[in-house]
Write an enzyme that holds these catalytic residues in place. Sequence first.
Site, PDB file in Angstrom:
ATOM      1  N   ARG A   7      16.236   4.859  25.987  1.00 50.54           N
ATOM      2  CA  ARG A   7      14.778   5.084  26.004  1.00 50.54           C
ATOM      3  C   ARG A   7      14.381   6.443  25.424  1.00 50.54           C
ATOM      4  O   ARG A   7      13.332   6.984  25.750  1.00 50.54           O
ATOM      5  CB  ARG A   7      14.214   4.923  27.417  1.00 50.54           C
ATOM      6  N   LYS A  19       8.990  10.682  11.098  1.00 46.97           N
ATOM      7  CA  LYS A  19       8.889   9.256  10.775  1.00 46.97           C
ATOM      8  C   LYS A  19      10.287   8.665  10.755  1.00 46.97           C
ATOM      9  O   LYS A  19      11.154   9.120  10.010  1.00 46.97           O
ATOM     10  CB  LYS A  19       8.232   9.053   9.406  1.00 46.97           C
ATOM     11  N   GLU A  62       9.853  13.512  -5.141  1.00 47.11           N
ATOM     12  CA  GLU A  62       9.138  13.902  -3.928  1.00 47.11           C
ATOM     13  C   GLU A  62       8.712  15.369  -3.980  1.00 47.11           C
ATOM     14  O   GLU A  62       7.714  15.753  -3.371  1.00 47.11           O
ATOM     15  CB  GLU A  62       9.993  13.640  -2.690  1.00 47.11           C
ATOM     16  N   LYS A  93       4.697  20.086   4.093  1.00 49.25           N
ATOM     17  CA  LYS A  93       4.743  18.924   4.978  1.00 49.25           C
ATOM     18  C   LYS A  93       4.519  19.336   6.428  1.00 49.25           C
ATOM     19  O   LYS A  93       3.856  18.617   7.184  1.00 49.25           O
ATOM     20  CB  LYS A  93       6.063  18.185   4.834  1.00 49.25           C
ATOM     21  N   GLU A 100      -0.227  10.114  11.420  1.00 48.10           N
ATOM     22  CA  GLU A 100      -0.825   9.548  10.214  1.00 48.10           C
ATOM     23  C   GLU A 100      -2.094   8.746  10.491  1.00 48.10           C
ATOM     24  O   GLU A 100      -2.229   7.586  10.077  1.00 48.10           O
ATOM     25  CB  GLU A 100       0.209   8.685   9.469  1.00 48.10           C
ATOM     26  N   ARG A 153      -2.414  12.876   6.778  1.00 47.14           N
ATOM     27  CA  ARG A 153      -0.994  12.680   6.486  1.00 47.14           C
ATOM     28  C   ARG A 153      -0.768  11.540   5.507  1.00 47.14           C
ATOM     29  O   ARG A 153       0.255  11.516   4.808  1.00 47.14           O
ATOM     30  CB  ARG A 153      -0.206  12.444   7.779  1.00 47.14           C
ATOM     31  N   ASN A 170       1.678   9.883   1.035  1.00 49.97           N
ATOM     32  CA  ASN A 170       2.120   8.605   0.472  1.00 49.97           C
ATOM     33  C   ASN A 170       1.681   8.422  -0.972  1.00 49.97           C
ATOM     34  O   ASN A 170       1.715   7.297  -1.494  1.00 49.97           O
ATOM     35  CB  ASN A 170       1.601   7.445   1.324  1.00 49.97           C
ATOM     36  N   HIS A 229       3.420   5.944  -3.205  1.00 53.82           N
ATOM     37  CA  HIS A 229       4.293   5.105  -2.392  1.00 53.82           C
ATOM     38  C   HIS A 229       3.806   3.664  -2.272  1.00 53.82           C
ATOM     39  O   HIS A 229       4.616   2.773  -2.039  1.00 53.82           O
ATOM     40  CB  HIS A 229       4.453   5.713  -0.999  1.00 53.82           C
ATOM     41  N   HIS A 289       6.713   1.349  -3.069  1.00 52.23           N
ATOM     42  CA  HIS A 289       7.317   0.482  -2.062  1.00 52.23           C
ATOM     43  C   HIS A 289       7.292  -0.977  -2.500  1.00 52.23           C
ATOM     44  O   HIS A 289       8.240  -1.739  -2.237  1.00 52.23           O
ATOM     45  CB  HIS A 289       6.600   0.637  -0.718  1.00 52.23           C
ATOM     46  N   HIS A 344      14.554   4.946  -4.265  1.00 58.93           N
ATOM     47  CA  HIS A 344      13.245   5.223  -3.671  1.00 58.93           C
ATOM     48  C   HIS A 344      12.471   6.253  -4.493  1.00 58.93           C
ATOM     49  O   HIS A 344      11.291   6.057  -4.810  1.00 58.93           O
ATOM     50  CB  HIS A 344      13.408   5.718  -2.234  1.00 58.93           C
TER      51      HIS A 344
END
Length: 370
Positions: free
Chosen positions: A125, A147, A189, A230, A240, A244, A248, A251, A255, A269
């Site tokens: 947990r 993330k 990036e 960042k 986000e 934030r 992206n 992206h 993606h 990527h």
Amino acid sequence: MADIAHSVHVALGSRAYDILIGEHLLDQAGTILAERFPGRRYGIITDDNVAAAQLPRLLAALDAAGLSHGEIVLPAGEATKSWALLGQAVDGILAARLERGDLIIALGGGVIGDLAGFAASIARRGMGFVQMPTSLLAQVDSSVGGKTGINSPHGKNLIGAFHQPRLVLADLSTLDTLSPRQFAAGYAEVVKYGLIDDEAFFFWLEANLAEIFAGGPARGEAIARCCAHKARVVIEDETEQGVRALLNLGHTFGHALEQDTGYSDRLLHGEGVAIGMALAHGFSAQQGLAPSQDTGRIVAHLQKAGLPTTLADIPGTLGSTDALMAAIAQDKKVSRGALTFILTRGIGQAFIAKDVDPKAVAGFLNDRRG
């Protein structure tokens, strides 16, 4: 004393942490961890490529500091971000009898960082974890901000959690083992941060590209500047809900292209992000939002770095425009079925565009397919 060239603090209250950047930090990791987290045991999650190149250094450092550890080695590649291998990682954590107060180490690139962080978030947990990114992409982006997640047949990174690391150790010397293609993919990036809202940084990158690729002091400075950027965004919008999403940029297209190419070596990527940024700026120019000469300047810089910038640069045959649009419709930024893109008014002027016309996007993609 660790050879730390740059340090960035991510001020998130009780979940604050530091990003330490420098040469040969893996060789000093045992000392750093023992000082910061006394009495912990460690579970290292890595992939078979990184295990061959970097794991012996880390193990020697942990042993020298008298730190107990176990290792879980997974296959390399984007396809590792799956339910099956997430389960294997969690089972490995439990089989090693690691306790809730112990720490997971994510040793690798973005794939391992995402998966190991997610495993740490759900094992017992919730356990703490340390990011030790070994790729440029991971050092400037995915290791920072919490993330974590895996991919789904429905799209990339659709399953996961926000789970901040306890520490990030970015060892610059690990970048020397990357192939030129992998390093260039990570550089996409880096460029992203200039294109979002820092025109001066983009111009600095144009002037310092050769030194960054050669491994001079500009490399560490570029990584530190990206991490600081960042960190500021994450502090303002950790989960986000707003600004934030600007991170992206490129992206949404990228993606979709990764999904279409099966998360394979056909398109890394960072290469998808590079093409995605070129498409986002091109679409913005087509819509009359941004000057077309900015698109040309961005494309020229990406190409100089050895990155693909067009759909034609992707080897093999792409799926239909309808298939790409279906992938775009599953993007995490979609709200109430409306497409949300990160578009731009020029270099350093990205913004969140909501309710973008899917017909306009499809028409643009058809044009770019020739």
